[in-house]
Write a protein that holds these residues in place. Structure first.
Motif, PDB file in Angstrom:
ATOM      1  N   VAL A 244       0.841  -1.174   0.102  1.00  0.00           N
ATOM      2  CA  VAL A 244       0.134  -0.096   0.025  1.00  0.00           C
ATOM      3  C   VAL A 244       0.808   1.155  -0.226  1.00  0.00           C
ATOM      4  O   VAL A 244       1.835   1.172   0.740  1.00  0.00           O
ATOM      5  CB  VAL A 244      -1.109  -0.080   1.341  1.00  0.00           C
ATOM      6  N   VAL A 245       0.393   2.314  -0.875  1.00  0.00           N
ATOM      7  CA  VAL A 245       1.021   3.637  -0.818  1.00  0.00           C
ATOM      8  C   VAL A 245       0.236   4.819  -0.457  1.00  0.00           C
ATOM      9  O   VAL A 245      -0.978   4.570  -0.858  1.00  0.00           O
ATOM     10  CB  VAL A 245       1.825   3.700  -2.317  1.00  0.00           C
ATOM     11  N   ASN A 246       0.606   5.809   0.093  1.00  0.00           N
ATOM     12  CA  ASN A 246      -0.111   6.948   0.387  1.00  0.00           C
ATOM     13  C   ASN A 246       0.157   8.018  -1.061  1.00  0.00           C
ATOM     14  O   ASN A 246       1.467   8.355  -0.943  1.00  0.00           O
ATOM     15  CB  ASN A 246       0.565   7.731   1.413  1.00  0.00           C
ATOM     16  N   LEU A 247      -0.776   7.987  -1.827  1.00  0.00           N
ATOM     17  CA  LEU A 247      -0.618   8.461  -2.894  1.00  0.00           C
ATOM     18  C   LEU A 247      -1.107   9.865  -3.153  1.00  0.00           C
ATOM     19  O   LEU A 247      -2.143  10.133  -2.834  1.00  0.00           O
ATOM     20  CB  LEU A 247      -1.087   7.657  -4.009  1.00  0.00           C
ATOM     21  N   SER A 248      -0.271  11.103  -3.425  1.00  0.00           N
ATOM     22  CA  SER A 248      -0.630  12.378  -3.473  1.00  0.00           C
ATOM     23  C   SER A 248      -1.025  13.047  -4.909  1.00  0.00           C
ATOM     24  O   SER A 248      -0.052  12.521  -5.769  1.00  0.00           O
ATOM     25  CB  SER A 248       0.218  13.395  -2.949  1.00  0.00           C
ATOM     26  N   ASP A 249      -1.904  13.589  -5.243  1.00  0.00           N
ATOM     27  CA  ASP A 249      -2.281  13.901  -6.712  1.00  0.00           C
ATOM     28  C   ASP A 249      -1.979  15.665  -6.683  1.00  0.00           C
ATOM     29  O   ASP A 249      -2.568  16.089  -5.990  1.00  0.00           O
ATOM     30  CB  ASP A 249      -3.771  13.587  -6.829  1.00  0.00           C
ATOM     31  N   PRO A 250      -1.043  16.056  -7.573  1.00  0.00           N
ATOM     32  CA  PRO A 250      -0.714  17.287  -7.364  1.00  0.00           C
ATOM     33  C   PRO A 250      -2.074  17.910  -8.234  1.00  0.00           C
ATOM     34  O   PRO A 250      -1.812  19.421  -7.802  1.00  0.00           O
ATOM     35  CB  PRO A 250       0.450  17.389  -8.105  1.00  0.00           C
ATOM     36  N   ALA A 251      -2.736  17.576  -8.996  1.00  0.00           N
ATOM     37  CA  ALA A 251      -3.588  18.240  -9.746  1.00  0.00           C
ATOM     38  C   ALA A 251      -4.891  18.472  -8.819  1.00  0.00           C
ATOM     39  O   ALA A 251      -5.308  19.838  -8.823  1.00  0.00           O
ATOM     40  CB  ALA A 251      -4.174  17.348 -10.750  1.00  0.00           C
ATOM     41  N   THR A 252      -5.172  17.693  -7.813  1.00  0.00           N
ATOM     42  CA  THR A 252      -6.186  17.871  -6.894  1.00  0.00           C
ATOM     43  C   THR A 252      -5.851  18.012  -5.598  1.00  0.00           C
ATOM     44  O   THR A 252      -6.678  18.859  -4.782  1.00  0.00           O
ATOM     45  CB  THR A 252      -7.410  16.551  -6.577  1.00  0.00           C
ATOM     46  N   GLY A 253      -4.677  17.948  -5.100  1.00  0.00           N
ATOM     47  CA  GLY A 253      -4.120  18.339  -3.775  1.00  0.00           C
ATOM     48  C   GLY A 253      -4.664  17.087  -2.786  1.00  0.00           C
ATOM     49  O   GLY A 253      -4.485  17.506  -1.436  1.00  0.00           O
ATOM     50  N   LYS A 254      -5.269  16.133  -3.191  1.00  0.00           N
ATOM     51  CA  LYS A 254      -5.652  14.927  -2.302  1.00  0.00           C
ATOM     52  C   LYS A 254      -4.568  13.842  -2.189  1.00  0.00           C
ATOM     53  O   LYS A 254      -3.870  13.701  -3.101  1.00  0.00           O
ATOM     54  CB  LYS A 254      -6.841  14.575  -2.901  1.00  0.00           C
ATOM     55  N   THR A 255      -4.667  13.337  -1.216  1.00  0.00           N
ATOM     56  CA  THR A 255      -3.622  12.190  -0.845  1.00  0.00           C
ATOM     57  C   THR A 255      -4.651  10.875  -0.295  1.00  0.00           C
ATOM     58  O   THR A 255      -5.548  11.072   0.354  1.00  0.00           O
ATOM     59  CB  THR A 255      -2.935  12.243   0.517  1.00  0.00           C
ATOM     60  N   VAL A 256      -4.669   9.926  -1.090  1.00  0.00           N
ATOM     61  CA  VAL A 256      -5.163   8.596  -0.896  1.00  0.00           C
ATOM     62  C   VAL A 256      -4.386   7.393  -0.571  1.00  0.00           C
ATOM     63  O   VAL A 256      -3.391   7.574  -0.946  1.00  0.00           O
ATOM     64  CB  VAL A 256      -6.330   8.390  -1.990  1.00  0.00           C
ATOM     65  N   LYS A 257      -4.837   6.418   0.030  1.00  0.00           N
ATOM     66  CA  LYS A 257      -4.299   4.996   0.218  1.00  0.00           C
ATOM     67  C   LYS A 257      -4.671   4.319  -1.004  1.00  0.00           C
ATOM     68  O   LYS A 257      -5.801   3.984  -0.835  1.00  0.00           O
ATOM     69  CB  LYS A 257      -4.382   4.607   1.715  1.00  0.00           C
ATOM     70  N   CYS A 258      -3.471   3.693  -1.635  1.00  0.00           N
ATOM     71  CA  CYS A 258      -4.073   2.967  -2.601  1.00  0.00           C
ATOM     72  C   CYS A 258      -3.128   1.666  -2.732  1.00  0.00           C
ATOM     73  O   CYS A 258      -2.070   1.720  -2.341  1.00  0.00           O
ATOM     74  CB  CYS A 258      -4.318   3.490  -4.063  1.00  0.00           C
ATOM     75  N   LYS A 259      -3.345   0.525  -3.532  1.00  0.00           N
ATOM     76  CA  LYS A 259      -2.620  -0.648  -3.794  1.00  0.00           C
ATOM     77  C   LYS A 259      -1.586  -0.541  -4.920  1.00  0.00           C
ATOM     78  O   LYS A 259      -1.957   0.095  -5.904  1.00  0.00           O
ATOM     79  CB  LYS A 259      -3.590  -1.547  -3.994  1.00  0.00           C
ATOM     80  N   ILE A 260      -0.359  -0.881  -4.650  1.00  0.00           N
ATOM     81  CA  ILE A 260       0.597  -1.083  -5.513  1.00  0.00           C
ATOM     82  C   ILE A 260       0.301  -2.253  -6.395  1.00  0.00           C
ATOM     83  O   ILE A 260       0.423  -3.524  -5.943  1.00  0.00           O
ATOM     84  CB  ILE A 260       2.050  -1.035  -4.951  1.00  0.00           C
ATOM     85  N   LEU A 261       0.341  -2.227  -7.721  1.00  0.00           N
ATOM     86  CA  LEU A 261       0.174  -3.320  -8.573  1.00  0.00           C
ATOM     87  C   LEU A 261       1.518  -4.006  -8.851  1.00  0.00           C
ATOM     88  O   LEU A 261       1.619  -5.068  -8.906  1.00  0.00           O
ATOM     89  CB  LEU A 261      -0.730  -2.908  -9.731  1.00  0.00           C
ATOM     90  N   ARG A 262       2.571  -3.081  -9.306  1.00  0.00           N
ATOM     91  CA  ARG A 262       3.673  -3.732  -9.465  1.00  0.00           C
ATOM     92  C   ARG A 262       4.747  -2.392  -9.507  1.00  0.00           C
ATOM     93  O   ARG A 262       4.356  -1.523  -9.657  1.00  0.00           O
ATOM     94  CB  ARG A 262       3.502  -4.445 -11.213  1.00  0.00           C
ATOM     95  N   VAL A 263       6.110  -3.004  -9.748  1.00  0.00           N
ATOM     96  CA  VAL A 263       7.090  -2.131  -9.688  1.00  0.00           C
ATOM     97  C   VAL A 263       7.646  -1.832 -11.205  1.00  0.00           C
ATOM     98  O   VAL A 263       7.893  -3.029 -11.757  1.00  0.00           O
ATOM     99  CB  VAL A 263       8.336  -2.683  -8.728  1.00  0.00           C
ATOM    100  N   LEU A 264       7.612  -0.725 -11.774  1.00  0.00           N
ATOM    101  CA  LEU A 264       7.902  -0.418 -12.947  1.00  0.00           C
ATOM    102  C   LEU A 264       9.416  -0.401 -13.177  1.00  0.00           C
ATOM    103  O   LEU A 264      10.073  -0.973 -14.162  1.00  0.00           O
ATOM    104  CB  LEU A 264       7.100   0.857 -13.608  1.00  0.00           C
TER     105      LEU A 264
END
Length: 130
Positions: free
Chosen positions: A62-82
């Motif tokens: 799980v990663v704390n993901l920040s979206d610079p466009a909206t300014g929101k941070t959500v907790k979401c699942k990591i699918l794979r390492v690119l």
């Protein structure tokens, strides 16, 4: 066994061998790198110099993901390492460090925290999933 970060055993600038003029000191001792990978969350707590505590993420999904466009941070699942630009071997093995590109449910993100030091995975969204 300890991991040493001293320059005493290295060669001189000229290429000649330098002989250590003293023994090792405890403050020159270091630790092995924490190679964070994908999986069910595993955290390791280390006592470090000065009695401080370092929280190391050994595995996480799980990663704390920040979206610079909206300014929101959500907790979401990591699918794979690119891609891991830090080390080609880490790239192959899927090790997560600062700067690693990961694919999440929302799109491609770059890790901005040091999981081996901070004990958390933070990321910034780079490319939104369409």
């Amino acid at each position: 066994m300890a991991y040493w970060h001293s320059d005493l055993h290295k060669r001189k600038r000229t290429g000649g061998k330098s002989r250590p003029y003293r023994g090792r000191r405890k403050y020159e001792r270091g630790g092995y790198p924490t190679e964070t990978t994908l999986g069910e969350r595993v955290v390791k707590i280390d006592r470090v110099r000065g009695g401080n505590i370092k929280v190391r993420v050994v595995k996480d999904s799980v990663v704390n993901l920040s979206d610079p466009a909206t300014g929101k941070t959500v907790k979401c699942k990591i699918l794979r390492v690119l891609k891991n630009p830090a080390n080609r071997d880490y790239d192959r093995r899927g090790v997560i460090t600062k700067g690693t590109l990961v694919e999440t449910e929302y799109g491609v993100a770059r890790i901005t925290s040091k999981p081996g030091c901070d004990g958390v995975l933070n990321a910034v969204l780079i490319e939104r999933k369409s």
